[in-house]
Scaffold this active site. Sequence first.
Site, PDB file in Angstrom:
ATOM      1  N   ASP A 189      35.917  29.668  42.893  1.00  0.00           N
ATOM      2  CA  ASP A 189      35.515  31.073  42.987  1.00  0.00           C
ATOM      3  C   ASP A 189      35.081  31.389  44.414  1.00  0.00           C
ATOM      4  OD1 ASP A 189      34.799  33.573  41.310  1.00  0.00           O
ATOM      5  OD2 ASP A 189      33.002  33.232  42.514  1.00  0.00           O
ATOM      6  N   ASN A 197      34.478  42.864  49.709  1.00  0.00           N
ATOM      7  CA  ASN A 197      35.295  44.069  49.520  1.00  0.00           C
ATOM      8  C   ASN A 197      34.525  45.335  49.856  1.00  0.00           C
ATOM      9  OD1 ASN A 197      37.904  43.297  48.820  1.00  0.00           O
ATOM     10  ND2 ASN A 197      37.431  43.075  46.652  1.00  0.00           N
ATOM     11  N   HIS A 202      39.193  47.052  50.667  1.00  0.00           N
ATOM     12  CA  HIS A 202      40.075  46.286  49.795  1.00  0.00           C
ATOM     13  C   HIS A 202      41.290  45.720  50.522  1.00  0.00           C
ATOM     14  CE1 HIS A 202      38.066  46.918  45.930  1.00  0.00           C
ATOM     15  NE2 HIS A 202      37.746  48.113  46.388  1.00  0.00           N
ATOM     16  N   ASP A 206      42.254  41.905  50.213  1.00  0.00           N
ATOM     17  CA  ASP A 206      43.559  41.348  49.845  1.00  0.00           C
ATOM     18  C   ASP A 206      44.029  40.336  50.884  1.00  0.00           C
ATOM     19  OD1 ASP A 206      43.551  42.927  47.619  1.00  0.00           O
ATOM     20  OD2 ASP A 206      44.999  44.383  48.374  1.00  0.00           O
ATOM     21  N   GLU A 233      39.146  36.952  42.170  1.00  0.00           N
ATOM     22  CA  GLU A 233      38.925  36.060  43.310  1.00  0.00           C
ATOM     23  C   GLU A 233      38.777  34.604  42.876  1.00  0.00           C
ATOM     24  OE1 GLU A 233      34.786  37.666  42.174  1.00  0.00           O
ATOM     25  OE2 GLU A 233      36.876  38.329  42.142  1.00  0.00           O
TER      26      GLU A 233
END
Length: 318
Positions: A189, A197, A202, A206, A233
């Site tokens: 994780d 974010n 975002h 990404d 994630e």
Amino acid sequence: MNASVGSAGDSFNPLQQLGRRPRLLIVDDQPVNIQALYQVFAHDHQVFMATSGVQALQLCREKQPDLLLLDIQMPGMDGYEVCRQIKADAELAALPVVFVTAHSDAETETRGLDLGAVDFISKPFSPAVVRARVRTHLTLKVQSDLLRELVFIDGLTGVYNRRHFDERLAREFQRARRQGSSLALMMIDVDYFKRFNDRYGHLAGDDGLRRVALALKAQLKRPADLLSRFGGEEFACVLPDTELTGALSLAEAMGEAMTALDIAHADSDVARSLSVSIGVAALRPHGTLAAADLVTAADEQLYLAKSGGRRRACGITL
């Protein structure tokens, strides 16, 4: 991170996608027939040989050939039964089976094709014809594998997706149970990714996930190891033939790779850059244990790693 217990040409050649010599398994109870086929393919193929159906199935699982050249008439388990068992096995079903036989009547061919064979070659055979047919079926298999793999790729990160993870874990669990080997699973994780974010946007998120995926995948040194995006994630890594100590060593390497990646994360409470927490579980399948138990155990260890301060790995052997 802290850890606790083909041939060249002007046109595109699909066989080049293998990155190695194609692997053939020749199965015949007569060594002279095996040697004849061996001479045809030994120069530019990796050739395995079996003289019985039982040995053939064992080599299929151990060596994972790209194509099987199979005699029909053999004592004990004949070629038909070998083909039937291959097509009934999820791990082997995609393996092309070409029967090499002295029988060329319609009934023989029909039965073999109904069982899943892709072709028949009659004895005595022409080396040129055998090479051409094998090349055709190897090419079709590589193209089919490439298309199948696209279905299993996560569009954002380029690693395998959850669907492929589920199928692969189930297969590796059954293989580990059959062989009595160890299987490890890592749940990974990205720490405080929502904060990342929120702060950087975002698009940056990404891009960060793509870079994280590449960095994690780069630590895998064996073809059988599998990294997939589990969701959001979170990533998962299936490690066949791996004990807990080996998996924790890999987790350590992944943590160091994240540090070296150095993606700035000003809102992280544990590092100045993106980091990961990892839960690891390993087992040798026994009793009523199922693949889902391995996922649950790795997820519980991930929770311990996160509640223990993040940017670390925790592991357990079931």
